[in-house]
Design a protein around this motif. Structure first.
Motif: not given
Length: 294
Positions: A132-157
């Motif tokens: 499973r892959v999410i294709r995502l480039d850095p942009g103006l909005a928060f959330g690239t998968g590198t921050h611990p909060t984002t990673r923990m949410c995705l791990r929960w999912i």
């Protein structure tokens, strides 16, 4: 290009920066001169709260100019100004031409959420083990998968049983990464909302690039009950939003909150106590993921 490097005390930074801008600097950046030392100072706090400090005790200011002549002229003008007292010129050096796009891209490598679930910028090939892959480039909005909060949410999912996500609300969606992650794991009815129009547009574009279906809009788009409510924001707005977020969780549904520091755990539990019994479900680098079943 040529770079001027200056050392300035806290009370001179704004005036010197404004002067450099008026002297046709292409860019001006300010950083803690004591960064990565025992004297490093925290500066930024949470939105709506006063910053721990008004500025760093010693700041390094770096300004780019198109030519050496412009850089030296700017340094000369600054040197004779009264407000430059206490500041030092550290040097003027050439900046080699670089492929800035490639240099920026090199800072963003694929991010593993689990062994087979990855966030991959478009200029990288997915790892062989990624199913499973999410294709995502850095942009103006928060959330690239590198921050611990984002990673923990995705791990929960990723840990949820197939079909358990069903109807999902991503509140404060940023780049849309959590909503897209939910879609990758079987959610079919997804609302992604944010107060920032740029975030809504970013979510729409990222969902299209990942071939997933969701509805993105402003917060008033969130209607009714959801089996899963995700909110990766910050502790202060999460406390304010407690009654609203909990009112959107269907009976037996899950509330998933992130953007919370470990030291803020008890205050979040207290804020949500009238509506839900929050517990810490994951921790990483001083951040926690808190969840509740309603």
């Amino acid at each position: 290009m040529f770079e001027i490097s200056l050392m300035c005390p806290q009370d001179r930074v704004e005036m010197v920066s404004d002067a450099l801008d008026a002297l046709d600097a292409l860019s001006v950046s300010v950083e803690d001169a004591d960064a990565q030392t025992d004297a490093e100072q925290a500066l930024f706090g949470e939105p709506g709260m006063p910053p721990p400090k008004d500025g760093w005790q010693r700041s390094r200011i770096q300004a780019l100019f198109a030519t050496e002549a412009l850089a030296r002229d700017a340094a000369g003008v600054l040197a004779v100004q009264d407000f430059f007292a206490g500041c030092d010129l550290l040097g003027i050096v050439p900046v080699p031409e670089q492929d800035w796009v490639r240099l920026t891209q090199s800072q963003f490598a694929p991010v593993d959420i689990t062994s087979d679930f990855w966030i991959v910028p478009t200029w990288h090939e997915p790892p062989a083990q990624a199913t499973r892959v999410i294709r995502l480039d850095p942009g103006l909005a928060f959330g690239t998968g590198t921050h611990p909060t984002t990673r923990m949410c995705l791990r929960w999912i990723a840990r949820q049983d197939a079909g358990a996500l069903a109807r999902v609300l991503d509140y404060g969606c940023g780049s849309g990464i959590l909503a897209i992650g939910a879609a990758k794991f079987g959610a079919t009815d997804i609302d992604a909302v944010d107060i920032d129009d740029a975030a809504v547009q970013s979510t729409v574009l990222n969902a299209h690039a990942n071939h997933v279906q969701l509805k993105a809009g402003l917060p008033d788009q969130a209607q009714g009950l959801y089996g899963t409510v995700l909110a990766n924001i910050l502790a202060t707005p999460l406390k304010v939003l407690a009654p609203l977020l909990c009112a959107h969780v269907a009976p037996g549904g899950s509330l998933v909150l992130a953007g919370i520091l470990e030291r803020q755990t008890d205050e979040l539990k207290e804020a949500y106590a009238p509506y839900a019994a929050l517990e810490v479900s994951d921790t990483q680098d001083g951040w926690v993921l808190m969840t509740a079943r309603l």
